[in-house]
Write a protein that holds these residues in place. Sequence first.
Motif, PDB file in Angstrom:
ATOM      1  N   LEU A 294      -7.881  53.258   4.067  1.00 15.61           N
ATOM      2  CA  LEU A 294      -7.166  54.266   4.837  1.00 15.61           C
ATOM      3  C   LEU A 294      -7.022  53.776   6.268  1.00 15.61           C
ATOM      4  CD1 LEU A 294      -9.017  57.398   3.440  1.00 15.61           C
ATOM      5  CD2 LEU A 294      -6.929  56.330   2.589  1.00 15.61           C
ATOM      6  N   LEU A 295      -5.796  53.667   6.729  1.00 14.12           N
ATOM      7  CA  LEU A 295      -5.475  53.142   8.054  1.00 14.12           C
ATOM      8  C   LEU A 295      -4.733  54.198   8.847  1.00 14.12           C
ATOM      9  CD1 LEU A 295      -5.023  50.887  10.215  1.00 14.12           C
ATOM     10  CD2 LEU A 295      -3.069  50.138   8.826  1.00 14.12           C
ATOM     11  N   ARG A 296      -5.334  54.617   9.941  1.00 15.35           N
ATOM     12  CA  ARG A 296      -4.630  55.534  10.846  1.00 15.35           C
ATOM     13  C   ARG A 296      -3.669  54.707  11.694  1.00 15.35           C
ATOM     14  NH1 ARG A 296      -6.837  59.039  15.959  1.00 15.35           N
ATOM     15  NH2 ARG A 296      -4.826  59.985  16.415  1.00 15.35           N
ATOM     16  N   HIS A 297      -2.496  55.241  11.944  1.00 14.36           N
ATOM     17  CA  HIS A 297      -1.526  54.525  12.779  1.00 14.36           C
ATOM     18  C   HIS A 297      -2.139  54.214  14.142  1.00 14.36           C
ATOM     19  CE1 HIS A 297      -0.669  57.895  15.468  1.00 14.36           C
ATOM     20  NE2 HIS A 297      -0.705  58.665  14.389  1.00 14.36           N
TER      21      HIS A 297
ATOM     22  N   ALA B 103       4.957  61.870  23.333  1.00 16.89           N
ATOM     23  CA  ALA B 103       6.124  62.650  22.921  1.00 16.89           C
ATOM     24  C   ALA B 103       7.070  62.825  24.108  1.00 16.89           C
ATOM     25  CB  ALA B 103       5.687  64.002  22.396  1.00 16.89           C
ATOM     26  N   VAL B 104       8.349  62.776  23.839  1.00 14.20           N
ATOM     27  CA  VAL B 104       9.389  62.966  24.853  1.00 14.20           C
ATOM     28  C   VAL B 104      10.180  64.215  24.468  1.00 14.20           C
ATOM     29  CG1 VAL B 104      11.474  61.954  25.870  1.00 14.20           C
ATOM     30  CG2 VAL B 104       9.551  60.485  25.268  1.00 14.20           C
ATOM     31  N   THR B 105      10.509  65.010  25.443  1.00 20.14           N
ATOM     32  CA  THR B 105      11.270  66.226  25.187  1.00 20.14           C
ATOM     33  C   THR B 105      12.535  65.888  24.407  1.00 20.14           C
ATOM     34  OG1 THR B 105      10.430  67.182  27.226  1.00 20.14           O
ATOM     35  CG2 THR B 105      12.382  68.224  26.268  1.00 20.14           C
ATOM     36  N   GLY B 106      12.735  66.626  23.334  1.00 16.61           N
ATOM     37  CA  GLY B 106      13.932  66.429  22.529  1.00 16.61           C
ATOM     38  C   GLY B 106      13.783  65.407  21.420  1.00 16.61           C
ATOM     39  N   MET B 107      12.705  64.630  21.415  1.00 14.75           N
ATOM     40  CA  MET B 107      12.494  63.624  20.378  1.00 14.75           C
ATOM     41  C   MET B 107      11.593  64.207  19.295  1.00 14.75           C
ATOM     42  SD  MET B 107      10.559  59.915  20.489  1.00 14.75           S
ATOM     43  CE  MET B 107      11.868  58.968  21.222  1.00 14.75           C
ATOM     44  N   ALA B 108      11.963  64.013  18.065  1.00  9.52           N
ATOM     45  CA  ALA B 108      11.131  64.468  16.956  1.00  9.52           C
ATOM     46  C   ALA B 108       9.848  63.648  16.907  1.00  9.52           C
ATOM     47  CB  ALA B 108      11.895  64.340  15.646  1.00  9.52           C
ATOM     48  N   ASP B 109       8.741  64.297  16.575  1.00  6.93           N
ATOM     49  CA  ASP B 109       7.454  63.614  16.481  1.00  6.93           C
ATOM     50  C   ASP B 109       7.508  62.433  15.521  1.00  6.93           C
ATOM     51  OD1 ASP B 109       4.439  63.536  16.902  1.00  6.93           O
ATOM     52  OD2 ASP B 109       4.577  63.780  14.720  1.00  6.93           O
ATOM     53  N   ILE B 110       8.228  62.572  14.442  1.00 11.80           N
ATOM     54  CA  ILE B 110       8.306  61.523  13.422  1.00 11.80           C
ATOM     55  C   ILE B 110       8.954  60.240  13.961  1.00 11.80           C
ATOM     56  CG2 ILE B 110      10.534  62.171  12.409  1.00 11.80           C
ATOM     57  CD1 ILE B 110       9.091  61.816   9.627  1.00 11.80           C
ATOM     58  N   ASP B 111       9.691  60.354  15.076  1.00 12.99           N
ATOM     59  CA  ASP B 111      10.411  59.212  15.643  1.00 12.99           C
ATOM     60  C   ASP B 111       9.646  58.470  16.736  1.00 12.99           C
ATOM     61  OD1 ASP B 111      12.610  59.635  13.981  1.00 12.99           O
ATOM     62  OD2 ASP B 111      13.468  61.103  15.374  1.00 12.99           O
ATOM     63  N   ARG B 112       8.422  58.893  17.047  1.00 18.52           N
ATOM     64  CA  ARG B 112       7.656  58.223  18.104  1.00 18.52           C
ATOM     65  C   ARG B 112       7.288  56.798  17.692  1.00 18.52           C
ATOM     66  NH1 ARG B 112       2.840  61.632  18.500  1.00 18.52           N
ATOM     67  NH2 ARG B 112       2.098  60.015  19.878  1.00 18.52           N
ATOM     68  N   ALA B 113       7.513  55.861  18.595  1.00 21.96           N
ATOM     69  CA  ALA B 113       7.237  54.444  18.357  1.00 21.96           C
ATOM     70  C   ALA B 113       5.819  54.085  18.818  1.00 21.96           C
ATOM     71  CB  ALA B 113       8.240  53.585  19.130  1.00 21.96           C
ATOM     72  N   LEU B 114       5.351  52.926  18.390  1.00 27.19           N
ATOM     73  CA  LEU B 114       4.079  52.404  18.893  1.00 27.19           C
ATOM     74  C   LEU B 114       4.220  52.027  20.357  1.00 27.19           C
ATOM     75  CD1 LEU B 114       2.631  49.994  16.168  1.00 27.19           C
ATOM     76  CD2 LEU B 114       2.033  52.378  16.614  1.00 27.19           C
TER      77      LEU B 114
ATOM     78  N   SER C  87       3.348  56.665   5.416  1.00 24.33           N
ATOM     79  CA  SER C  87       4.100  57.802   5.951  1.00 24.33           C
ATOM     80  C   SER C  87       5.442  57.290   6.483  1.00 24.33           C
ATOM     81  CB  SER C  87       3.297  58.429   7.091  1.00 24.33           C
ATOM     82  OG  SER C  87       4.108  59.241   7.907  1.00 24.33           O
ATOM     83  N   PRO C  88       6.480  58.106   6.432  1.00 24.36           N
ATOM     84  CA  PRO C  88       7.773  57.684   6.962  1.00 24.36           C
ATOM     85  C   PRO C  88       7.871  57.724   8.486  1.00 24.36           C
ATOM     86  CG  PRO C  88       7.948  59.902   6.112  1.00 24.36           C
ATOM     87  CD  PRO C  88       6.563  59.419   5.772  1.00 24.36           C
ATOM     88  N   ALA C  89       6.836  58.197   9.170  1.00 24.23           N
ATOM     89  CA  ALA C  89       6.882  58.244  10.634  1.00 24.23           C
ATOM     90  C   ALA C  89       7.065  56.836  11.196  1.00 24.23           C
ATOM     91  CB  ALA C  89       5.603  58.874  11.183  1.00 24.23           C
ATOM     92  N   ARG C  90       7.830  56.741  12.261  1.00 25.94           N
ATOM     93  CA  ARG C  90       8.089  55.428  12.862  1.00 25.94           C
ATOM     94  C   ARG C  90       6.802  54.709  13.249  1.00 25.94           C
ATOM     95  NH1 ARG C  90      11.952  54.113  18.096  1.00 25.94           N
ATOM     96  NH2 ARG C  90      11.440  51.894  18.189  1.00 25.94           N
ATOM     97  N   ARG C  91       5.835  55.429  13.836  1.00 32.61           N
ATOM     98  CA  ARG C  91       4.606  54.787  14.288  1.00 32.61           C
ATOM     99  C   ARG C  91       3.775  54.239  13.118  1.00 32.61           C
ATOM    100  NH1 ARG C  91       4.599  60.188  15.156  1.00 32.61           N
ATOM    101  NH2 ARG C  91       2.882  61.469  14.360  1.00 32.61           N
ATOM    102  N   THR C  92       3.826  54.890  11.953  1.00 29.73           N
ATOM    103  CA  THR C  92       3.096  54.360  10.798  1.00 29.73           C
ATOM    104  C   THR C  92       3.820  53.142  10.229  1.00 29.73           C
ATOM    105  OG1 THR C  92       4.170  55.984   9.359  1.00 29.73           O
ATOM    106  CG2 THR C  92       1.935  56.492  10.129  1.00 29.73           C
ATOM    107  N   ARG C  93       5.137  53.200  10.180  1.00 32.67           N
ATOM    108  CA  ARG C  93       5.902  52.055   9.671  1.00 32.67           C
ATOM    109  C   ARG C  93       5.726  50.834  10.567  1.00 32.67           C
ATOM    110  NH1 ARG C  93      11.161  53.064  10.062  1.00 32.67           N
ATOM    111  NH2 ARG C  93      10.921  55.060  11.124  1.00 32.67           N
ATOM    112  N   GLU C  94       5.705  51.049  11.888  1.00 31.90           N
ATOM    113  CA  GLU C  94       5.496  49.931  12.814  1.00 31.90           C
ATOM    114  C   GLU C  94       4.067  49.401  12.712  1.00 31.90           C
ATOM    115  OE1 GLU C  94       6.744  51.393  16.653  1.00 31.90           O
ATOM    116  OE2 GLU C  94       8.866  51.107  16.162  1.00 31.90           O
TER     117      GLU C  94
END
Length: 158
Positions: free
Chosen positions: A6-9, A15-26, A54-61
């Motif tokens: 099990l690996l946590r991102h 977080a930036v106003t207006g950006m979805a949490d799922i789109d946050r980069a590393l 997870s499909p979140a950007r930070r997990t994929r990166e």
Amino acid sequence: MRELILLRHAHAEPAVTGMADIDRALSPQGLAEAEAAGCWLRDQRLVPDRVLCSPARRTRETLEAVLEQTGYVEQRLEARIYEAMPGTLAALLEEHREVERVLVVGHNPGLEQLVALMHSGQSGDYRGMPPASVAVLALPMDAAIEPGIARLTEFWWP
């Protein structure tokens, strides 16, 4: 024995106003942490047979940086991992029961609670998983994912 990794991102940009949490980069720090996690997995010879991410950007990166160190293996994006609680993660892992070594790249609090649940039998008995940390659980090959079934064999963080 079967192993669950099990690996946590790693650390993500705030977080930036207006950006979805799922789109946050590393963040740059997160990228270095993810590379370190990949080196540690490689050096421990803990290369997975399959990855569920997870499909979140930070997990994929995070996963991409890890696989650059360990080598590429079968990967599946799994939407259920994003914001998952331990029960959802356990059910997902049951679906991959035939795989000897599975790596899950996901988020807290679900990951740290799953580690506690599988190791001690209680999801409230967790100690935390810092960003880019790795928990390795061993359990009998034919065992169902259930409370107290696993032994925590490794825990690492950058």
